[in-house]
Design an enzyme around this catalytic site. Structure first.
Site, mmCIF file in Angstrom:
data_model
loop_
_atom_site.group_PDB
_atom_site.id
_atom_site.type_symbol
_atom_site.label_atom_id
_atom_site.label_comp_id
_atom_site.label_asym_id
_atom_site.label_seq_id
_atom_site.Cartn_x
_atom_site.Cartn_y
_atom_site.Cartn_z
ATOM 1 N N CYS A 1 43.784 -0.646 -11.886
ATOM 2 C CA CYS A 1 43.292 1.072 -11.643
ATOM 3 C C CYS A 1 44.267 1.697 -12.655
ATOM 4 C CB CYS A 1 43.455 1.347 -10.174
ATOM 5 S SG CYS A 1 42.672 0.276 -8.920
ATOM 6 N N ARG B 1 43.165 -1.554 -19.060
ATOM 7 C CA ARG B 1 43.857 -2.439 -17.813
ATOM 8 C C ARG B 1 42.707 -3.033 -16.834
ATOM 9 N NH1 ARG B 1 48.429 1.281 -16.415
ATOM 10 N NH2 ARG B 1 47.992 0.705 -14.257
ATOM 11 N N TRP C 1 39.588 -0.513 -9.782
ATOM 12 C CA TRP C 1 39.542 -2.206 -9.994
ATOM 13 C C TRP C 1 39.659 -2.649 -8.410
ATOM 14 C CZ3 TRP C 1 42.336 -6.727 -8.359
ATOM 15 C CH2 TRP C 1 42.018 -7.838 -8.736
ATOM 16 N N ASN D 1 46.280 4.377 -7.030
ATOM 17 C CA ASN D 1 46.560 2.937 -7.508
ATOM 18 C C ASN D 1 47.292 2.184 -6.493
ATOM 19 O OD1 ASN D 1 45.301 3.741 -9.777
ATOM 20 N ND2 ASN D 1 47.125 3.302 -11.277
ATOM 21 N N GLY D 2 47.129 1.206 -6.014
ATOM 22 C CA GLY D 2 48.064 0.293 -5.393
ATOM 23 C C GLY D 2 47.170 -0.089 -4.124
ATOM 24 N N GLU E 1 48.289 -22.850 -21.716
ATOM 25 C CA GLU E 1 48.108 -21.613 -22.431
ATOM 26 C C GLU E 1 46.457 -21.739 -22.862
ATOM 27 O OE1 GLU E 1 48.868 -18.631 -21.628
ATOM 28 O OE2 GLU E 1 48.430 -17.502 -23.263
ATOM 29 N N LYS F 1 43.549 -18.809 -22.069
ATOM 30 C CA LYS F 1 43.044 -17.988 -22.821
ATOM 31 C C LYS F 1 41.386 -18.383 -22.983
ATOM 32 C CE LYS F 1 45.238 -15.673 -23.401
ATOM 33 N NZ LYS F 1 46.568 -15.418 -22.963
ATOM 34 N N GLU G 1 39.560 -17.184 -19.588
ATOM 35 C CA GLU G 1 39.705 -15.833 -19.010
ATOM 36 C C GLU G 1 38.763 -14.947 -20.024
ATOM 37 O OE1 GLU G 1 43.314 -13.926 -18.882
ATOM 38 O OE2 GLU G 1 44.249 -14.653 -20.755
ATOM 39 N N HIS H 1 45.314 -40.336 -15.321
ATOM 40 C CA HIS H 1 45.363 -40.320 -13.763
ATOM 41 C C HIS H 1 44.406 -39.534 -13.217
ATOM 42 C CE1 HIS H 1 49.046 -42.470 -14.095
ATOM 43 N NE2 HIS H 1 49.448 -41.764 -15.174
ATOM 44 N N LYS I 1 44.704 -5.906 -16.562
ATOM 45 C CA LYS I 1 45.884 -6.162 -17.562
ATOM 46 C C LYS I 1 47.256 -6.117 -16.733
ATOM 47 C CE LYS I 1 47.784 -6.456 -21.575
ATOM 48 N NZ LYS I 1 47.598 -8.043 -21.999
HETATM 49 C C1 AGP Z 1 47.226 -13.414 -19.544
HETATM 50 O O1 AGP Z 1 46.291 -13.467 -20.737
HETATM 51 C C2 AGP Z 1 46.914 -12.790 -18.297
HETATM 52 N N1 AGP Z 1 45.738 -11.890 -18.497
HETATM 53 C C3 AGP Z 1 47.740 -12.780 -17.365
HETATM 54 O O2 AGP Z 1 47.794 -14.188 -16.893
HETATM 55 C C4 AGP Z 1 49.302 -12.385 -17.429
HETATM 56 O O3 AGP Z 1 49.713 -13.028 -18.460
HETATM 57 C C5 AGP Z 1 49.677 -12.228 -16.041
HETATM 58 O O4 AGP Z 1 48.738 -11.295 -14.978
HETATM 59 C C6 AGP Z 1 51.217 -11.810 -16.049
HETATM 60 O O5 AGP Z 1 51.338 -10.452 -16.699
HETATM 61 P P1 AGP Z 1 52.675 -9.993 -16.940
HETATM 62 O O6 AGP Z 1 53.245 -10.728 -18.133
HETATM 63 O O7 AGP Z 1 52.376 -8.402 -17.201
HETATM 64 O O8 AGP Z 1 53.739 -10.089 -15.839
#
Ligand code: AGP
Length: 612
Positions: free
Chosen positions: A2, A27, A74, A100-101, A485, A489, A492, A508, A607
């Site tokens: 949010c 965000r 969010w 927020n929260g 990673e 990517k 997501e 396996h 984000k």
């Molecule tokens: C990465 O592409 C993500 N969107 C997500 O996994 C991110 O790395 C994770 O939420 C951790 O965030 P931070 O590095 O701000 O703690």
């Protein structure tokens, strides 16, 4: 997650708030809303969907006012809808709030308020706060500010809130516990936001609210108070280290592409002034005072989430190899709830781009409680994790707006490599080996620019995989986390299912998935894992899988085994992960764009994940 923006001043608040919401779009959110005050009237508009939908309604209604609050939501409690969007208004229609929260005891409070006749109009936990403030203000006769303060003493959980009241038309009240808020101090005007991006255009003078603090703003100034103690807190104004260019896309179609391309200089920015070629070491100012404790650590825990956790896995390989200290890498969400073996000789390293991830923050708080030394590797200066750790290193990658982390990851790897190098030299690494690593780091940006030149070639490759539903990514040793990673990517932002595996582990289980439709991306540096990985590629080939290789040397062997090869010029064995991830970022990006996905704001993602 949010986003919050508030304004009080002489100008029309509406365009400032709408622009602020647009700056916060990165965000991640699913609905947006605004409340503005004009001539003693409070007008609230809330819409499910994008800020531009809200903007159209606001324009149709001709909304204006000199004070207001706005929010991108969010969803956590209650589906994304107009009703559940913020601002929430109390049942008298006098008070509006954005939050927020998460309020953990919202259900108890809601029952209590309902028994006292309060009617709720949303399913959110946030509405409970505004109804509680209202009860304390209207029924118990507290002043508006006191009612906010008293309500916050009843709630359990995390909040960043901004509240305004129709009967106090010149006052904005904001408060934080676990969810950041920044106050922008302009010339006769004030801004409040969940991060500095909506403020930077108007003023560089800011104050970061501390945990458990509130600020009361009116046209003559502001007062910061400790919520519980009711004491005035004095704070220095600081200057935001952020430019408009950094938070705009410029000529790039997406922030993600801009940030991938920025790696040509962000990695150098991370390394700047820290590499010591002659000594074959590195100097990391932010941990200098704690070096003895770090050098004598019995073990490290690295804790993080998502992409930052992948960086941690690579950090483990580097630190164990160079510094010979045992390293455990754990998801912060797991670490915080289990009994890890921690003592005063344990160093807990938290890696976080945003520095605000709720689980990572909780993990370091726990580590501190049990006597560990905590060290942060964060990108956002002044973020909660950066402030709460005992020491740390900033990654200096600049603001990362795209939800998919790219340049922050490579910056984290650059920091971890320097950290391992420095610690290695303090323990057992020879000066010559150290010099080789140090020198190779200075050559990285040339290699990055060569990789970026292959973007069009990677786009062509992506076109061949458009109709695919699943991807497998394989790597060994240092490059296994790169496979993880690359897969993260892809899933997501393109919503294609992808898995990362240690290459040898394929047989396996995942090997059952391989057929002529299945693309397998393999990381194949010419290091000590080369022959082994080659055998794993053979295993894929013999089952007709489609093979895309990322390597540091194109050989006839590799050509004959693959459908596509991308070359990465690599100065040192240990820099391969940092470079090899870039083509994987580009592959995910191009596939997502070709599939028409919203690359910068993928569905359901946020984000900075400030809730558990
Ligand atoms: C990465 O592409 C993500 N969107 C997500 O996994 C991110 O790395 C994770 O939420 C951790 O965030 P931070 O590095 O701000 O703690």
């Amino acid at each position: 997650m949010c986003g919050i923006v508030g304004y009080l001043g002489e100008k029309d608040a509406v365009p400032i708030l709408i622009k602020g919401l647009k700056r916060l779009e990165y965000r991640g959110y699913d609905s947006a809303g605004i409340a503005v005050m004009r001539n003693g009237e409070m007008n609230v508009v809330k819409k499910r969907g994008k800020v531009k939908t809200l903007e159209a309604s606001v324009n149709d209604l001709g909304l204006s006012g000199s004070m207001g609050i706005a929010h991108t939501r969010w969803a956590t409690h209650g589906e994304p809808s107009d009703n559940n969007a913020h601002p929430h208004t109390d049942q008298t229609g006098n008070i509006s709030l954005i939050h927020n929260g998460i309020i953990e005891n919202y259900s108890v409070l809601k029952q209590m308020l309902k028994k006292r006749g309060v009617t709720f109009t949303s399913e959110t936990d946030s509405e409970v706060i505004v109804q509680l403030i209202s009860m304390l203000y209207n029924r118990d006769g507290l002043s508006f500010v006191k009612a906010v303060q008293a309500a916050l003493q009843e709630v359990v959980g995390a909040y960043g809130i901004v509240v305004m009241c129709k009967e106090e038309p010149g006052v904005l009240v904001a408060a934080r516990l676990g969810s950041p808020l920044v106050l922008g101090v302009g010339d006769g005007e004030y801004f409040i936001a969940s991060d500095a991006s909506p403020i930077v255009e108007y003023t560089r003078n800011v104050l970061y609210l501390g945990e458990g603090e509130m600020v009361i703003i009116n046209k003559d100034g502001y007062t910061i108070k400790n919520i519980l103690k009711d004491t005035v807190v004095s704070k220095e104004i600081t200057q935001i280290d952020l430019t408009i260019e950094e938070i705009e896309k410029g000529e790039f179609p997406h922030f993600m592409l801009k940030e991938i391309f920025e790696q040509e200089h962000t990695i150098t920015d991370t390394l700047r002034g820290r590499i010591q070629i002659e000594e074959g070491s590195a100097h990391l100012g932010g941990i200098q005072d704690f070096l003895t404790r770090i050098e004598n650590a019995s073990r490290f825990y690295i804790t993080a989430c998502g992409t930052s956790w992948h960086a941690g896995l690579i950090g483990k390989y580097l630190l164990e190899e160079y510094a010979n200290i045992p390293v455990h890498v754990e998801y912060a969400s797991e670490f915080r709830y289990r009994r890890a073996v921690i003592d005063s000789r344990t160093v807990v390293i938290a890696i976080s781009q945003s520095g605000e991830t709720a689980d990572t923050l909780a993990a370091i708080r726990k580590a501190k409680d049990v006597g560990a030394l905590t060290m942060g590797i964060c990108n956002v200066v002044g973020s909660s994790i950066a402030r709460e750790t005992d020491c740390g290193v900033y990654t200096h990658a600049g603001p990362e707006i795209g939800v998919a982390s790219t340049k922050a990851f490579t910056a984290q790897l650059a920091v971890l490599t320097m950290f391992a190098l420095m610690l290695g030299r303090m323990r057992k690494l020879s000066i010559n080996d150290g010099r080789e690593v140090a020198k190779s780091l200075t050559q990285i940006s040339q290699s990055v620019s060569q990789i970026l030149n292959t973007s069009e070639e990677i786009e062509k490759i992506a076109k061949e995989y458009l109709d695919v539903d699943n991807f497998l990514y394989l790597g060994r040793g240092l490059n296994f986390p790169v496979a993880l990673e690359g897969a993260l990517k892809l899933k997501e932002i393109s919503y294609i299912h992808a898995e990362g595996y240690p290459a040898a582990e394929m047989k396996h289980g995942p090997i059952a998935l391989i057929d002529e439709k299945m693309p397998i991306v393999v990381l194949v540096p010419h290091d000590r894992t080369y022959e082994k990985v080659l055998s794993n590629i053979e295993e894929v080939r013999s089952r007709n899988g489609r093979i895309l290789l990322v390597t540091d040397k194109i050989t006839d062997d590799l050509k004959s085994l693959s459908d596509h090869i991308i070359k990465v010029t690599n100065p040192h064995r240990i820099t391969f992960p940092l470079l090899a991830v870039i083509p994987l970022q580009l592959l995910a990006y191009h596939l997502a764009v070709l599939r028409g996905c919203d690359v910068d704001q993928p569905r359901n993602l946020a984000k900075s994940v400030t809730v558990e």
